[in-house]
Scaffold this motif. Structure first.
Motif, short mmCIF file in Angstrom:
data_model
loop_
_atom_site.label_atom_id
_atom_site.label_comp_id
_atom_site.label_asym_id
_atom_site.label_seq_id
_atom_site.Cartn_x
_atom_site.Cartn_y
_atom_site.Cartn_z
N LEU A 111 38.46 12.90 65.04
CA LEU A 111 38.87 11.69 64.31
C LEU A 111 39.44 12.01 62.93
N LYS A 112 39.95 10.98 62.26
CA LYS A 112 40.47 11.04 60.89
C LYS A 112 41.48 12.19 60.70
N THR A 113 42.36 12.35 61.65
CA THR A 113 43.29 13.49 61.63
C THR A 113 44.25 13.44 60.43
N HIS A 114 44.73 12.22 60.09
CA HIS A 114 45.73 12.13 59.01
C HIS A 114 45.10 12.45 57.66
N GLN A 115 43.91 11.94 57.42
CA GLN A 115 43.25 12.24 56.14
C GLN A 115 42.96 13.73 56.03
N ARG A 116 42.59 14.34 57.15
CA ARG A 116 42.29 15.78 57.10
C ARG A 116 43.57 16.58 56.81
N ILE A 135 44.82 13.63 84.31
CA ILE A 135 44.60 12.81 83.10
C ILE A 135 45.24 13.47 81.90
N ILE A 136 46.05 12.68 81.18
CA ILE A 136 46.62 13.16 79.92
C ILE A 136 46.25 12.19 78.80
N ASN A 137 46.35 12.71 77.57
CA ASN A 137 45.96 11.93 76.38
C ASN A 137 47.00 12.17 75.29
N ILE A 138 47.13 11.19 74.38
CA ILE A 138 47.93 11.44 73.18
C ILE A 138 47.00 11.46 71.98
N HIS A 139 47.17 12.49 71.17
CA HIS A 139 46.27 12.71 70.03
C HIS A 139 47.12 12.81 68.75
N PRO A 140 46.67 12.16 67.66
CA PRO A 140 47.50 12.11 66.45
C PRO A 140 47.35 13.32 65.52
N SER A 141 47.58 14.50 66.06
CA SER A 141 47.69 15.70 65.22
C SER A 141 48.45 16.75 66.02
N LEU A 142 48.81 17.81 65.32
CA LEU A 142 49.45 18.94 65.99
C LEU A 142 48.33 19.88 66.45
N LEU A 143 47.77 19.58 67.62
CA LEU A 143 46.68 20.42 68.15
C LEU A 143 47.17 21.86 68.28
N PRO A 144 46.35 22.89 68.08
CA PRO A 144 44.89 22.80 67.97
C PRO A 144 44.36 22.38 66.60
N LYS A 145 45.26 22.02 65.67
CA LYS A 145 44.77 21.52 64.38
C LYS A 145 44.16 20.13 64.56
N TYR A 146 43.05 19.91 63.94
CA TYR A 146 42.43 18.58 63.82
C TYR A 146 42.15 17.84 65.12
N PRO A 147 41.37 18.43 66.01
CA PRO A 147 40.84 17.62 67.12
C PRO A 147 39.88 16.58 66.53
N ASP A 195 50.03 7.54 59.32
CA ASP A 195 49.71 7.00 60.65
C ASP A 195 50.93 6.26 61.22
N ALA A 196 51.60 5.47 60.38
CA ALA A 196 52.76 4.71 60.86
C ALA A 196 53.88 5.66 61.29
N ARG A 197 54.09 6.74 60.50
CA ARG A 197 55.17 7.68 60.83
C ARG A 197 54.84 8.44 62.11
N VAL A 198 53.59 8.86 62.24
CA VAL A 198 53.19 9.60 63.45
C VAL A 198 53.27 8.69 64.68
#
Ligand code: GRF
Length: 187
Positions: free
Chosen positions: A120-125, A106-118, A168-171
């Protein structure tokens, strides 16, 4: 041999579409065998149906517990026999038992550069922290949220005047390139 890919969604499904479009290429070593949504109204289901990909709904609100929902998910996936399961905006936390059973697949796509911001609300953070770049990460799914081994990452700049929406749109544009590339790499 072509790898069998199941894609789990909850909503718009733009990453699911990007994966399926990439898999249409004759030299792509994988094929979509199932799109599964926990929400009956997920817009992404229409794309799957229009493209002849088996689409299945397992409505989480009909289950009494997370374990019962995950058992139904497990049944559906066991029947479909995927080699790889891609979470693409699938907004349910999975139980450790389920994740362990499918570990390494199982793989996932997450909208941040992990390990930063696991989480929700990754862009606002990222904006609140004054970061100069944001991005997305494809990673293996482990019981701890957004913590598995990283398969690939893509960074985008944060520009003056950015809001969570513009970022969000750019990411997301970067996600649509990164996720198919990571899937190809794993296949
Ligand atoms: C994406 O931002 C992805 O990183 C996150 O959920 C969003 C899904 O968007 N996990 P979509 O449904 O693929 O358009």
């Amino acid at each position: 041999m072509s790898q069998r890919v199941a894609i789990l969604i909850s909503g718009r499904g733009s990453n699911m579409r990007a994966l399926c479009e990439a898999m249409k290429a004759a030299d792509f070593p994988a094929e979509p065998i199932l799109v599964l949504s926990n929400r009956p109204d997920a817009a992404g289901l229409d794309y799957a149906r229009a493209n002849g990909i088996p689409a299945q709904i397992i409505d989480h609100t009909r289950f009494e517990s997370r374990e019962a929902f995950d058992a139904a998910l497990d049944d559906a996936l066991s029947a479909a026999r995927p080699d790889i399961i891609c979470l693409a905006g699938f907004m349910r936390l999975l139980t450790a038992g389920f994740v362990e059973k499918w570990a390494g697949k199982i793989i996932n796509i997450h909208p941040s550069l992990l390990p930063k911001y696991p989480g929700l609300k990754t862009h606002q953070r990222a904006l609140d922290a004054g970061d100069t770049e944001a991005g997305c990460t494809v990673h293996y799914v482990v019981p701890e949220t957004d913590a598995g081994e990283i398969v690939g990452q893509s960074a985008v700049p944060i520009l003056p005047g950015d809001t969570a929406e513009t970022l969000d749109a750019r990411v997301r544009e970067a996600e649509h390139i990164l996720y198919p590339a990571c899937l190809r790499k794993l296949c």
